[in-house]
Design a protein around this motif. Structure first.
Motif, PDB file in Angstrom:
ATOM      1  N   ARG B  76       0.844  -1.206   0.000  1.00 53.46           N
ATOM      2  CA  ARG B  76       0.000   0.000   0.000  1.00 53.46           C
ATOM      3  C   ARG B  76       0.872   1.246   0.000  1.00 53.46           C
ATOM      4  NH1 ARG B  76      -5.078  -1.544   4.044  1.00 53.46           N
ATOM      5  NH2 ARG B  76      -5.181  -3.703   3.361  1.00 53.46           N
ATOM      6  N   ALA B  77       1.912   1.208   0.844  1.00 50.12           N
ATOM      7  CA  ALA B  77       2.803   2.374   0.922  1.00 50.12           C
ATOM      8  C   ALA B  77       3.454   2.618  -0.436  1.00 50.12           C
ATOM      9  CB  ALA B  77       3.857   2.138   1.994  1.00 50.12           C
ATOM     10  N   ARG B  78       3.895   1.542  -1.063  1.00 51.36           N
ATOM     11  CA  ARG B  78       4.570   1.707  -2.353  1.00 51.36           C
ATOM     12  C   ARG B  78       3.589   2.119  -3.448  1.00 51.36           C
ATOM     13  NH1 ARG B  78       7.395  -3.003  -0.383  1.00 51.36           N
ATOM     14  NH2 ARG B  78       6.216  -4.358  -1.753  1.00 51.36           N
ATOM     15  N   ALA B  79       2.307   1.779  -3.236  1.00 51.06           N
ATOM     16  CA  ALA B  79       1.292   2.197  -4.203  1.00 51.06           C
ATOM     17  C   ALA B  79       0.898   3.665  -4.003  1.00 51.06           C
ATOM     18  CB  ALA B  79       0.067   1.289  -4.092  1.00 51.06           C
ATOM     19  N   GLY B  80       1.366   4.289  -2.896  1.00 51.73           N
ATOM     20  CA  GLY B  80       1.116   5.719  -2.730  1.00 51.73           C
ATOM     21  C   GLY B  80       0.297   6.120  -1.516  1.00 51.73           C
ATOM     22  N   ILE B  81       0.184   5.206  -0.550  1.00 50.42           N
ATOM     23  CA  ILE B  81      -0.545   5.572   0.677  1.00 50.42           C
ATOM     24  C   ILE B  81       0.463   5.934   1.771  1.00 50.42           C
ATOM     25  CG2 ILE B  81      -1.946   4.595   2.566  1.00 50.42           C
ATOM     26  CD1 ILE B  81      -3.788   3.516   0.546  1.00 50.42           C
ATOM     27  N   PHE B  82       0.164   6.976   2.495  1.00 51.29           N
ATOM     28  CA  PHE B  82       1.048   7.403   3.579  1.00 51.29           C
ATOM     29  C   PHE B  82       0.229   7.617   4.837  1.00 51.29           C
ATOM     30  CE2 PHE B  82       2.990  10.586   6.275  1.00 51.29           C
ATOM     31  CZ  PHE B  82       4.309  10.172   6.337  1.00 51.29           C
ATOM     32  N   LEU B 100      14.480   6.823   5.231  1.00 47.85           N
ATOM     33  CA  LEU B 100      13.841   7.475   4.079  1.00 47.85           C
ATOM     34  C   LEU B 100      14.425   7.000   2.755  1.00 47.85           C
ATOM     35  CD1 LEU B 100      13.301  11.129   5.219  1.00 47.85           C
ATOM     36  CD2 LEU B 100      11.560   9.477   4.494  1.00 47.85           C
ATOM     37  N   LYS B 101      15.734   6.816   2.761  1.00 47.19           N
ATOM     38  CA  LYS B 101      16.369   6.349   1.532  1.00 47.19           C
ATOM     39  C   LYS B 101      15.894   4.936   1.197  1.00 47.19           C
ATOM     40  CE  LYS B 101      20.756   6.484  -0.856  1.00 47.19           C
ATOM     41  NZ  LYS B 101      22.210   6.512  -0.723  1.00 47.19           N
ATOM     42  N   ALA B 102      15.832   4.093   2.223  1.00 45.54           N
ATOM     43  CA  ALA B 102      15.354   2.722   2.016  1.00 45.54           C
ATOM     44  C   ALA B 102      13.908   2.737   1.515  1.00 45.54           C
ATOM     45  CB  ALA B 102      15.481   1.924   3.311  1.00 45.54           C
ATOM     46  N   ALA B 103      13.096   3.626   2.104  1.00 46.57           N
ATOM     47  CA  ALA B 103      11.680   3.708   1.722  1.00 46.57           C
ATOM     48  C   ALA B 103      11.530   4.218   0.292  1.00 46.57           C
ATOM     49  CB  ALA B 103      10.941   4.621   2.696  1.00 46.57           C
ATOM     50  N   LEU B 104      12.318   5.207  -0.030  1.00 48.00           N
ATOM     51  CA  LEU B 104      12.237   5.789  -1.373  1.00 48.00           C
ATOM     52  C   LEU B 104      12.701   4.775  -2.420  1.00 48.00           C
ATOM     53  CD1 LEU B 104      11.375   8.601  -2.332  1.00 48.00           C
ATOM     54  CD2 LEU B 104      13.780   9.228  -2.451  1.00 48.00           C
ATOM     55  N   ASN B 105      13.772   4.071  -2.098  1.00 48.27           N
ATOM     56  CA  ASN B 105      14.269   3.070  -3.034  1.00 48.27           C
ATOM     57  C   ASN B 105      13.325   1.884  -3.169  1.00 48.27           C
ATOM     58  OD1 ASN B 105      16.560   4.284  -4.126  1.00 48.27           O
ATOM     59  ND2 ASN B 105      17.814   3.727  -2.341  1.00 48.27           N
ATOM     60  N   ALA B 106      12.624   1.550  -2.087  1.00 44.73           N
ATOM     61  CA  ALA B 106      11.633   0.470  -2.166  1.00 44.73           C
ATOM     62  C   ALA B 106      10.528   0.851  -3.159  1.00 44.73           C
ATOM     63  CB  ALA B 106      11.038   0.200  -0.785  1.00 44.73           C
ATOM     64  N   ARG B 107      10.135   2.127  -3.120  1.00 45.82           N
ATOM     65  CA  ARG B 107       9.127   2.622  -4.073  1.00 45.82           C
ATOM     66  C   ARG B 107       9.654   2.575  -5.499  1.00 45.82           C
ATOM     67  NH1 ARG B 107       7.233   4.742   0.252  1.00 45.82           N
ATOM     68  NH2 ARG B 107       5.214   5.779   0.332  1.00 45.82           N
ATOM     69  N   ARG B 108      10.902   3.011  -5.660  1.00 47.11           N
ATOM     70  CA  ARG B 108      11.478   3.058  -7.010  1.00 47.11           C
ATOM     71  C   ARG B 108      11.644   1.653  -7.572  1.00 47.11           C
ATOM     72  NH1 ARG B 108      14.233   8.231  -8.113  1.00 47.11           N
ATOM     73  NH2 ARG B 108      15.558   7.123  -9.578  1.00 47.11           N
ATOM     74  N   LYS B 109      12.040   0.746  -6.700  1.00 47.89           N
ATOM     75  CA  LYS B 109      12.212  -0.635  -7.138  1.00 47.89           C
ATOM     76  C   LYS B 109      10.873  -1.208  -7.606  1.00 47.89           C
ATOM     77  CE  LYS B 109      14.117  -4.955  -5.370  1.00 47.89           C
ATOM     78  NZ  LYS B 109      14.394  -5.670  -4.122  1.00 47.89           N
ATOM     79  N   ALA B 110       9.817  -0.927  -6.824  1.00 50.31           N
ATOM     80  CA  ALA B 110       8.487  -1.424  -7.182  1.00 50.31           C
ATOM     81  C   ALA B 110       8.032  -0.836  -8.522  1.00 50.31           C
ATOM     82  CB  ALA B 110       7.485  -1.081  -6.078  1.00 50.31           C
ATOM     83  N   GLY B 112      10.034  -0.192 -10.914  1.00 46.79           N
ATOM     84  CA  GLY B 112      10.996  -0.591 -11.940  1.00 46.79           C
ATOM     85  C   GLY B 112      12.059   0.458 -12.229  1.00 46.79           C
ATOM     86  N   LYS B 113      12.265   1.365 -11.273  1.00 44.72           N
ATOM     87  CA  LYS B 113      13.293   2.396 -11.468  1.00 44.72           C
ATOM     88  C   LYS B 113      14.569   2.023 -10.706  1.00 44.72           C
ATOM     89  CE  LYS B 113      10.045   6.279 -11.468  1.00 44.72           C
ATOM     90  NZ  LYS B 113       9.666   7.403 -10.620  1.00 44.72           N
ATOM     91  N   PRO B 114      15.722   2.549 -11.127  1.00 44.43           N
ATOM     92  CA  PRO B 114      16.955   2.274 -10.382  1.00 44.43           C
ATOM     93  C   PRO B 114      16.977   3.038  -9.063  1.00 44.43           C
ATOM     94  CG  PRO B 114      17.392   3.832 -12.148  1.00 44.43           C
ATOM     95  CD  PRO B 114      15.957   3.412 -12.302  1.00 44.43           C
TER      96      PRO B 114
END
Lengths: 434, 251
Positions: B76-82, B100-110, B112-114
């Motif tokens: 849900r968080a990666r889909a855009g819920i906060f 925050l970096k881990a969270a941001l990268n988890a979103r980017r990974k989901a 398909g971004k580097p």
């Protein structure tokens, strides 16, 4: 207390091996060994009937000790798993014996004595006689006594007064011959106002027994940073005791790290014997599978205005069993002592277990002492917080595990050691994610 | 329409707290939910964020075309819920910036971004910290460790600003804030709103709504929305309390 746990066969075998040992040229050393063997003969190895050994059953070690002591070292097939420490002075011991091949002592500054204990006993008899066996108490356990009885191979490091040694001293003990018993004996002596960093590293890639004893003297105003890494093979058994004695205004910073062995028992005994002496003792215990790791520390304050801080943490996974015992003893003359002991334990699985016992024993009336212990699983509220930010369960879990090891890890000044502990932590995270 | 909650029933420890709640929120809209203690406001927030202790026993929640209830909390968080927590937890040993970096990268990974470039990340984070008037020393401190109540709440909105969600649920973000901190928090939320973030504001007090003007105000009581209106409804509640509305709903 029940005496003698050895069965007569074990004792007889050990006696034969002891008599057949290569005797030292120094009469005093032979005398020291004989005295120790006499004590061992009447005490034997400890049993779980003894209060201090209640949770740690060393029967398997006792049974195999003599047989494995007969094992002759084989030529090693693999490069030993040593740490690559920049700019270090390295004394390497393979299968219990000093290995000039793997050692590196070229950078040793003049005035410092570092080498194999057995060799140095011949070169500097007076120096060693004065120190060896003075702190270690053969009555503490059969393991100490039997180590002294055979004391020969091991490391000696003697720093004169006012010597500030920049390079870390790396003392490595690696076993690669299956079913061998090694008995390293270490002697570390810091002169007045000297400063040094020492790492004791024990590792193996086979089933082996290590029974080590270290004696550390910290002279007036000296400062020792001391690490011990126990990274033995899962089929290996490890017991070790370190004695450290601090004179006036001396400081010792110790870090005990246990990441290996099937069964390990480590005991650190610090004595703050001079006014103003200070100890910072840390421990990190990590165990998975069916490992059993027993870590203990005793800090005895015998002089006024001494202080100590003990911080021990353990992370246990699978069906691992941990034992922690921390004891602060403040003698009557040690007024104005400050001591603080904390022990925190993280259990990653319901099968993991810890027995923890912090103890304060105070005979002085003007002291400031505290102790505390907590044991628990990963905090669910913290887990959900991280997950709600988009981290998956494994990531959240790993971050929290690493945070738990946190400062103990970041405070390690030797990079190669820090990296090894870090990778062990990662193995613990990845292997046991539920 | 970004999120559509239909006949939602939620139980905690087998006690039903939300009892047939309906709510639809459009893109970029701000909805305020007010209501007496125990009415189910925090339960709604935790449920939408996917806390495992909250059991949805009936109803549907549609979010950006997906069935939200099928997703785990991290998805849900990666889909855009906060979720801005009412009581942000202190996590010693994990720095704010690391999380925050881990969270941001988890979103980017989901997506398909580097992974984000380290320099770009620092620049971006510092900009958001400045927006929230959060001293840079808070970035390297443990998450919420030793933060005051107000700093914790500012840190929540700071995280929201960095993670740029589509839908933010802010659970009593205004509680414990002095007027200056309240303005900073409101400013942070309003900027997100301009970027088409939808917001569900859970609050006890009308005061917050002076700074974040809601498109709609709802009154939650006994697990249901009993009245909806525009921002004037909040003023009415402030003046008269909940009793009148509760009585009217019962009648």
């Amino acid at each position: 207390m029940t005496k003698l746990s050895n069965n007569p066969t074990e004792l007889n075998e050990l006696k034969a091996l002891w008599q057949a040992r290569e005797q030292s040229n120094s009469a005093w050393l032979n005398q020291l060994q004989k005295h120790a063997f006499d004590i061992f003969s009447s005490s034997g190895f400890p049993t779980t009937r003894m209060e201090d050994w209640k949770y740690t059953d060393t029967r398997n070690i006792a049974t195999n000790y003599p047989q494995w002591l007969k094992t002759q070292p084989q030529t090693i097939a693999h490069t030993p798993a040593l740490l690559d420490i920049d700019n270090s002075i390295h004394l390497a011991f393979i299968d219990g014996h000093y290995s000039p091949e793997y050692s590196g002592t070229k950078q040793l500054p003049p005035g410092i004595i570092a080498g194999n204990l057995g060799d140095l006993a011949d070169c500097y008899p007076g120096l060693l006689q004065e120190k060896l066996g003075k702190l270690a108490n053969n009555n503490d356990s059969g393991f100490v006594a039997i180590n002294t009885a055979f004391a020969c191979d091991g490391a000696a490091l003697l720093l004169p007064d006012n010597q500030d040694l920049e390079q870390p001293i790396y003392l490595s003990f690696f076993s690669s011959t299956p079913e061998i018993t090694i008995q390293p004996r270490l002697l570390i002596n810091l002169g007045v106002n000297s400063r040094a960093t020492v790492l004791e590293h024990y590792s193996s890639n086979v089933a082996a027994i290590t029974n080590a004893v270290t004696e550390i003297n910290c002279g007036k105003g000296s400062e020792l940073t001391w690490y011990k890494l126990q990274d033995e093979h899962i089929d290996a058994w490890h017991t070790a005791v370190q004695y450290a004695h601090l004179d006036q205004d001396a400081t010792i910073k110790t870090t005990q790290i246990d990441i290996g062995a099937g069964l390990a028992r480590n005991e650190l005994r610090l004595t703050l014997a001079g006014r103003g002496a200070h100890a910072e003792a840390k421990g990190l215990l990590m165990a998975d599978a069916q490992r059993h790791v027993d870590s203990r520390i005793t800090v005895e304050h015998t002089a006024p205005e001494t202080s100590s801080r003990e911080r021990y943490r353990s992370i246990l996974a699978d069906c691992a069993r941990g034992v922690f015992n921390g004891r602060i003893l403040v003698q009557a003359e040690a007024q104005k002592t400050a001591a603080e002991l904390t022990n925190k334990n993280l259990l990653l699985n319901s099968g993991a277990e810890i027995n923890t016992k912090p103890e304060l024993e105070i005979y002085a009336d003007d002291v400031k002492c505290a102790h505390g212990s907590t044991t628990g699983q990963l905090d669910e509220t913290s887990m959900f917080y991280l997950i709600s930010r988009g981290l998956n369960i494994d990531e959240a879990r790993n971050i929290l595990i690493r945070a738990f090891a946190g400062e103990l890890l970041t405070d390690i000044s030797i990079e190669a050691l820090r990296n090894r502990v870090q990778s062990a932590l990662e193995e613990l995270e990845h292997g046991h994610v539920k | 329409m970004l999120i559509k909650i239909n006949n939602l029933h939620v139980s905690v420890n087998e006690t039903e707290i939300i009892k047939g709640l309906n709510l639809t929120i459009g893109e970029g809209e701000v909805h305020a939910i007010m209501g007496p203690n125990g009415s189910g406001k925090s339960t709604l927030a935790q449920t939408l964020a996917g806390h495992p202790n909250y059991d949805v026993t009936a109803g549907t929640v549609e979010f950006a075309g997906q069935n939200l209830l099928d997703l785990a909390a991290d998805e849900r968080a990666r889909a855009g819920i906060f979720l801005g927590f009412q009581y942000p937890v202190e996590i010693s040993g994990v720095s704010n910036i690391y999380m925050l970096k881990a969270a941001l990268n988890a979103r980017r990974k989901a997506a398909g971004k580097p992974e984000i470039d380290a320099v770009e990340f620092m620049r971006f984070v510092k900009e958001k910290a400045a927006l929230m008037k959060l001293d840079q020393k808070f970035l390297t401190r443990g998450v919420n460790e030793g933060f005051s109540g107000g700093e914790k709440k500012r840190n929540e909105i700071f995280q929201m600003a960095v993670l740029e969600p589509k839908f933010a649920i802010l659970d009593e973000t205004d509680s414990g804030l002095d007027i200056d901190a309240l303005k900073v928090v409101a400013n942070g939320v309003n900027q997100q709103r301009d970027d088409k973030c939808s917001v569900l504001l859970i609050t006890h007090y009308q005061r917050l709504l002076d700074y974040i003007q809601p498109d709609f105000v709802h009154v939650l009581a006994n697990g249901q929305i009993i009245r909806s209106g525009d921002k004037d409804l909040a003023l009415e509640l402030e003046a008269n309390g909940y009793d009148e509305i509760l009585a009217a709903a019962k009648a």
